[in-house]
Design a protein around this motif. Structure first.
Motif, PDB file in Angstrom:
ATOM      1  N   VAL A 201       1.033  -1.005  -0.038  1.00 41.04           N
ATOM      2  CA  VAL A 201      -0.068   0.220  -0.021  1.00 41.04           C
ATOM      3  C   VAL A 201       0.747   1.264   0.018  1.00 41.04           C
ATOM      4  CG1 VAL A 201      -0.251  -0.122   2.603  1.00 41.04           C
ATOM      5  CG2 VAL A 201      -2.432   0.935   0.949  1.00 41.04           C
ATOM      6  N   ILE A 202       0.263   2.961  -0.750  1.00 36.11           N
ATOM      7  CA  ILE A 202       1.238   3.606  -0.961  1.00 36.11           C
ATOM      8  C   ILE A 202       0.173   4.664  -0.637  1.00 36.11           C
ATOM      9  CG2 ILE A 202       2.200   5.262  -2.310  1.00 36.11           C
ATOM     10  CD1 ILE A 202       2.160   2.462  -4.612  1.00 36.11           C
ATOM     11  N   TYR A 203       1.283   5.404   0.609  1.00 41.82           N
ATOM     12  CA  TYR A 203       0.425   6.500   1.186  1.00 41.82           C
ATOM     13  C   TYR A 203       1.231   8.088   0.777  1.00 41.82           C
ATOM     14  CZ  TYR A 203      -1.205   3.020   4.232  1.00 41.82           C
ATOM     15  OH  TYR A 203      -1.718   2.161   5.080  1.00 41.82           O
ATOM     16  N   ALA A 204       0.877   8.768  -0.073  1.00 40.21           N
ATOM     17  CA  ALA A 204       1.548   9.753  -0.139  1.00 40.21           C
ATOM     18  C   ALA A 204       0.893  11.328  -0.128  1.00 40.21           C
ATOM     19  CB  ALA A 204       1.397   9.788  -1.569  1.00 40.21           C
ATOM     20  N   CYS A 205       1.751  12.089   0.246  1.00 38.74           N
ATOM     21  CA  CYS A 205       0.710  13.421   0.510  1.00 38.74           C
ATOM     22  C   CYS A 205       1.980  14.714  -0.591  1.00 38.74           C
ATOM     23  CB  CYS A 205       1.366  13.839   2.425  1.00 38.74           C
ATOM     24  SG  CYS A 205       0.850  15.428   2.461  1.00 38.74           S
ATOM     25  N   GLY A 206       2.102  15.566  -0.492  1.00 37.06           N
ATOM     26  CA  GLY A 206       2.919  17.129  -1.368  1.00 37.06           C
ATOM     27  C   GLY A 206       1.898  17.383  -2.014  1.00 37.06           C
ATOM     28  N   PRO A 207       2.590  18.708  -2.861  1.00 35.59           N
ATOM     29  CA  PRO A 207       2.350  19.342  -3.820  1.00 35.59           C
ATOM     30  C   PRO A 207       1.124  18.757  -4.522  1.00 35.59           C
ATOM     31  CG  PRO A 207       4.167  19.594  -4.062  1.00 35.59           C
ATOM     32  CD  PRO A 207       4.485  18.256  -2.673  1.00 35.59           C
ATOM     33  N   LYS A 208       0.550  19.518  -5.449  1.00 29.49           N
ATOM     34  CA  LYS A 208      -0.262  18.945  -6.403  1.00 29.49           C
ATOM     35  C   LYS A 208       0.033  18.490  -7.518  1.00 29.49           C
ATOM     36  CE  LYS A 208      -4.475  22.185  -5.677  1.00 29.49           C
ATOM     37  NZ  LYS A 208      -5.548  23.757  -6.003  1.00 29.49           N
ATOM     38  N   PRO A 209       1.136  19.208  -7.982  1.00 27.45           N
ATOM     39  CA  PRO A 209       1.997  18.802  -9.297  1.00 27.45           C
ATOM     40  C   PRO A 209       2.972  17.014  -8.665  1.00 27.45           C
ATOM     41  CG  PRO A 209       2.789  21.002  -8.933  1.00 27.45           C
ATOM     42  CD  PRO A 209       1.761  20.617  -8.002  1.00 27.45           C
ATOM     43  N   MET A 210       2.560  16.735  -7.268  1.00 27.64           N
ATOM     44  CA  MET A 210       3.552  15.604  -7.480  1.00 27.64           C
ATOM     45  C   MET A 210       2.320  14.389  -7.457  1.00 27.64           C
ATOM     46  SD  MET A 210       4.718  14.209  -3.561  1.00 27.64           S
ATOM     47  CE  MET A 210       3.613  13.129  -3.565  1.00 27.64           C
ATOM     48  N   VAL A 211       0.974  15.184  -7.012  1.00 32.55           N
ATOM     49  CA  VAL A 211       0.022  14.169  -6.821  1.00 32.55           C
ATOM     50  C   VAL A 211      -0.695  14.029  -8.167  1.00 32.55           C
ATOM     51  CG1 VAL A 211      -2.750  14.069  -5.870  1.00 32.55           C
ATOM     52  CG2 VAL A 211      -0.713  14.906  -4.509  1.00 32.55           C
ATOM     53  N   ARG A 212      -0.643  14.868  -8.901  1.00 32.71           N
ATOM     54  CA  ARG A 212      -0.889  14.436 -10.275  1.00 32.71           C
ATOM     55  C   ARG A 212      -0.182  13.740 -10.742  1.00 32.71           C
ATOM     56  NH1 ARG A 212      -3.814  17.202 -13.855  1.00 32.71           N
ATOM     57  NH2 ARG A 212      -4.163  18.784 -12.896  1.00 32.71           N
ATOM     58  N   ALA A 213       1.290  13.413 -10.950  1.00 28.67           N
ATOM     59  CA  ALA A 213       1.860  12.603 -10.744  1.00 28.67           C
ATOM     60  C   ALA A 213       2.246  11.414 -10.819  1.00 28.67           C
ATOM     61  CB  ALA A 213       3.626  13.375 -11.357  1.00 28.67           C
ATOM     62  N   MET A 214       1.740  11.442  -9.103  1.00 24.96           N
ATOM     63  CA  MET A 214       1.337   9.906  -8.664  1.00 24.96           C
ATOM     64  C   MET A 214      -0.581   9.361  -9.667  1.00 24.96           C
ATOM     65  SD  MET A 214       3.482   9.127  -6.116  1.00 24.96           S
ATOM     66  CE  MET A 214       2.162   7.799  -4.944  1.00 24.96           C
ATOM     67  N   GLY A 215      -0.805   9.947  -9.399  1.00 25.35           N
ATOM     68  CA  GLY A 215      -1.959   9.549 -10.524  1.00 25.35           C
ATOM     69  C   GLY A 215      -2.082   9.288 -11.346  1.00 25.35           C
ATOM     70  N   ASN A 216      -1.108   9.604 -12.524  1.00 25.52           N
ATOM     71  CA  ASN A 216      -0.521   9.153 -13.930  1.00 25.52           C
ATOM     72  C   ASN A 216       0.600   8.199 -13.502  1.00 25.52           C
ATOM     73  OD1 ASN A 216      -1.615  11.646 -14.904  1.00 25.52           O
ATOM     74  ND2 ASN A 216      -0.326  12.366 -15.069  1.00 25.52           N
ATOM     75  N   LEU A 217       1.283   8.104 -12.648  1.00 23.19           N
ATOM     76  CA  LEU A 217       2.357   6.887 -12.617  1.00 23.19           C
ATOM     77  C   LEU A 217       0.950   5.566 -12.388  1.00 23.19           C
ATOM     78  CD1 LEU A 217       4.834   5.535 -12.216  1.00 23.19           C
ATOM     79  CD2 LEU A 217       5.036   6.475 -10.226  1.00 23.19           C
ATOM     80  N   LEU A 218      -0.065   5.601 -11.169  1.00 17.04           N
ATOM     81  CA  LEU A 218      -0.744   4.346 -11.058  1.00 17.04           C
ATOM     82  C   LEU A 218      -2.083   4.384 -11.856  1.00 17.04           C
ATOM     83  CD1 LEU A 218      -0.202   4.645  -6.780  1.00 17.04           C
ATOM     84  CD2 LEU A 218       1.427   3.055  -8.581  1.00 17.04           C
ATOM     85  N   GLN A 219      -1.908   5.059 -12.785  1.00 11.07           N
ATOM     86  CA  GLN A 219      -3.310   4.556 -13.644  1.00 11.07           C
ATOM     87  C   GLN A 219      -3.218   3.531 -14.043  1.00 11.07           C
ATOM     88  OE1 GLN A 219      -4.176   7.473 -17.294  1.00 11.07           O
ATOM     89  NE2 GLN A 219      -5.826   7.193 -17.044  1.00 11.07           N
ATOM     90  N   GLY A 220      -4.300   2.409 -13.665  1.00  8.54           N
ATOM     91  CA  GLY A 220      -4.566   1.239 -14.444  1.00  8.54           C
ATOM     92  C   GLY A 220      -3.497   0.187 -13.638  1.00  8.54           C
ATOM     93  N   ALA A 221      -2.943   0.762 -12.208  1.00  2.43           N
ATOM     94  CA  ALA A 221      -1.756  -0.265 -11.506  1.00  2.43           C
ATOM     95  C   ALA A 221      -2.758  -0.676 -10.460  1.00  2.43           C
ATOM     96  CB  ALA A 221      -0.737   0.606 -11.121  1.00  2.43           C
ATOM     97  N   PRO A 222      -2.495  -1.680 -10.324  1.00  2.00           N
ATOM     98  CA  PRO A 222      -3.276  -2.375  -9.111  1.00  2.00           C
ATOM     99  C   PRO A 222      -2.986  -1.920  -7.365  1.00  2.00           C
ATOM    100  CG  PRO A 222      -2.058  -4.036  -9.864  1.00  2.00           C
ATOM    101  CD  PRO A 222      -2.022  -3.332 -10.216  1.00  2.00           C
TER     102      PRO A 222
END
Length: 279
Positions: A201-222
């Motif tokens: 499990v991943i826990y994340a917190c940071g500025p919006k660009p980082m969160v957006r990048a996390m969303g792109n990275l994990l898109q479709g990932a389980p």
């Protein structure tokens, strides 16, 4: 989750600079203050300052109960007038405190590996989770904890003293002055294929660009990912609707949720990211 938040007065014990524009404030609270859960936040304000300043939301960085009082640590970045005023406060001065507020992190049963991904000031709630919340629901221990810590430069890295020896620490700086040269999501992208989605499990917190990048990275990932969103707040109670974010509902539609009441922790897959602004 903790009990209902309360409004009270806190006394500053210490308030010191720990990095450029970053301060660590320690406050004394009554024992009646509800125990915060990792990921929750508090609203604070200085009633002695001039002007009708709104309270500011700050993530809980640390919390302990003493014999006759409680102590809370708050790590914050000077980003405007309100936080600038906080940075000039000295031990003995008082703040108005409201909290703990919001929905915190949860640790699913069966988790064996925890990845913590922090950018800048997002380190605060994740360090609190590391020290106070990594107890799986099934009572079995975590086998591996990896903390990805990112900042623009080495001098802006904060929280190192609470990380070394408690996890596998991976440091990233945008300018390459320490650790991996690049954003924290860049190193995570390099490593992500080696993790088993069934027990991670991943826990994340940071500025919006980082969160957006996390969303792109994990898109479709389980791999499951919970993210604490950093948003401007006026009341902390959900009344003003100033911190609303778009999320996907169970019916596949888009709705809005209040970060202060429905968050600040959300499932990353539920967040709808606005399209980046054009030139």
């Amino acid at each position: 989750m903790s009990e209902k938040g309360s409004l009270l007065t806190a006394q500053i014990i210490d308030n010191r600079r720990v990095a450029p524009a970053h301060f660590l404030m320690t406050v004394r609270l009554p024992l009646s203050f509800a125990t915060p859960f990792p990921g929750q936040f508090v609203m604070i304000r200085n009633d002695e300052c001039d002007g009708p300043l709104l309270a500011r939301p700050l993530s809980v960085y640390g919390f302990e109960r003493q014999q006759d009082h409680a102590v809370m640590d708050l790590l914050y970045r000077v980003a405007g007038r309100g936080t600038s005023l906080f940075s000039r406060m000295i031990p003995g001065e008082e703040l108005r405190f409201f909290g703990p507020l919001g929905k915190g992190f949860s640790v699913p049963a069966g988790v064996k590996r925890v990845l913590l991904v922090a950018g800048g000031g997002g380190v605060a709630p994740l360090i609190f989770l590391l020290h106070k919340g990594l107890l799986p629901a099934d009572g079995k221990g975590i086998l591996e904890t990896i903390f990805y810590l990112g900042a623009r430069t080495a001098e802006l890295l904060t929280g190192l003293e609470r990380l070394c020896g408690f996890c596998d620490l991976k440091i990233c700086t945008d300018d390459g002055s320490r650790g991996y040269h690049g954003p924290v999501t860049g190193l995570l992208k390099h490593d992500i294929g080696g993790f088993d989605a069934g027990d991670t499990v991943i826990y994340a917190c940071g500025p919006k660009p980082m969160v957006r990048a996390m969303g792109n990275l994990l898109q479709g990932a389980p791999i499951r990912c919970q993210v604490s969103l950093e948003e401007r707040m006026a009341c902390g109670l959900g009344a003003c609707l100033g911190c609303a974010v778009a999320v996907r509902t169970g019916e596949g539609k888009t709705d809005y949720r209040r970060v202060c009441q429905d968050g600040p922790v959300f499932d990353l897959r539920d967040i709808v990211f606005a399209s980046p602004a054009g030139p």
